[in-house]
Structures are given as structure tokens and as C-alpha cells.
Design a protein around this motif. Structure first.
Motif, PDB file in Angstrom:
ATOM      1  N   ALA A   1       1.001  -1.235  -0.084  1.00 51.06           N
ATOM      2  CA  ALA A   1      -0.093  -0.019   0.176  1.00 51.06           C
ATOM      3  C   ALA A   1       0.829   1.315  -0.085  1.00 51.06           C
ATOM      4  N   HIS A   2       1.974   1.274   0.828  1.00 49.58           N
ATOM      5  CA  HIS A   2       2.804   2.419   0.919  1.00 49.58           C
ATOM      6  C   HIS A   2       3.503   2.535  -0.662  1.00 49.58           C
ATOM      7  N   ARG A   3       3.989   1.396  -1.374  1.00 49.60           N
ATOM      8  CA  ARG A   3       4.372   1.619  -2.578  1.00 49.60           C
ATOM      9  C   ARG A   3       3.445   2.214  -3.624  1.00 49.60           C
ATOM     10  N   ASP A   4       2.252   1.632  -3.497  1.00 48.97           N
ATOM     11  CA  ASP A   4       1.265   1.967  -4.490  1.00 48.97           C
ATOM     12  C   ASP A   4       1.009   3.627  -4.235  1.00 48.97           C
ATOM     13  N   ARG A   5       0.846   4.038  -3.007  1.00 46.90           N
ATOM     14  CA  ARG A   5       0.573   5.391  -2.748  1.00 46.90           C
ATOM     15  C   ARG A   5       1.648   6.487  -3.106  1.00 46.90           C
ATOM     16  N   ALA A   6       3.135   5.897  -2.958  1.00 43.14           N
ATOM     17  CA  ALA A   6       4.138   6.488  -3.517  1.00 43.14           C
ATOM     18  C   ALA A   6       3.949   6.749  -5.127  1.00 43.14           C
ATOM     19  N   HIS A   7       3.704   5.688  -5.721  1.00 46.64           N
ATOM     20  CA  HIS A   7       3.735   5.497  -7.277  1.00 46.64           C
ATOM     21  C   HIS A   7       2.803   6.598  -7.560  1.00 46.64           C
ATOM     22  N   VAL A   8       1.459   6.624  -7.035  1.00 46.67           N
ATOM     23  CA  VAL A   8       0.438   7.541  -7.336  1.00 46.67           C
ATOM     24  C   VAL A   8       0.967   9.170  -7.242  1.00 46.67           C
ATOM     25  N   ALA A   9       1.534   9.320  -6.111  1.00 50.38           N
ATOM     26  CA  ALA A   9       1.976  10.542  -5.855  1.00 50.38           C
ATOM     27  C   ALA A   9       3.056  10.985  -6.590  1.00 50.38           C
ATOM     28  N   ARG A  10       3.929  10.273  -6.902  1.00 50.85           N
ATOM     29  CA  ARG A  10       5.126  10.693  -8.026  1.00 50.85           C
ATOM     30  C   ARG A  10       4.276  10.993  -9.364  1.00 50.85           C
TER      31      ARG A  10
END
Length: 71
Positions: free
Chosen positions: A41-50
Motif C-alpha cells: 500500500a505504501h509503494r502504491d501510494r508513493a507511485h500515485v503521488a509521483r
């Protein structure tokens, strides 16, 4: 001069402690499925934010983005 030496020593100590902390955390593995889901979930949120905060999207100049001149 002594205060400068103390300041440099404190900065080097902080950098060393930060490096040790990062290296220790990198070697840790997640033991259970809940931890893996949290990490994903943290990786997914970081990808969306980038993706969301890239320059063309932020300033509205991207052709697909909302621009005040197109309305």
C-alpha cells in the motif's frame, strides 16, 4: 573556533546515526502477510503521488489536464 568544531562534530554524529538507521531498516524483512500488504500500500501510494505531482500535471499545462484557457 571551538564552537565550530563542536558544530561539525554534531553534524557528523547525526549523519552517522542516520546512515546506521537507514542501513539497519533496509536489511529488515517483513515476516507476515499484513506487513507485506502495508508495504505494498505504501509503494502504491508513493507511485500515485509521483505520477500526480509531476510538473505538467501540477501547473495545468498538460494537454489532458484542466486549464483555465480551455473552459
Amino acid at each position: 573556533m571551538a564552537s565550530f568544531v563542536v558544530l561539525v562534530a554534531l553534524m557528523l554524529t547525526a549523519a552517522l546515526l542516520s546512515a546506521v538507521t537507514v542501513l539497519r531498516r533496509r536489511n529488515r524483512t517483513t515476516e507476515n502477510a499484513d506487513g507485506l500488504r502495508i508495504e505494498q500500500a505504501h509503494r502504491d501510494r508513493a507511485h500515485v503521488a509521483r505520477y500526480a505531482y509531476r510538473h505538467p500535471f501540477v501547473d495545468g499545462s498538460f494537454p489532458g489536464g484542466s486549464s483555465q484557457s480551455r473552459r
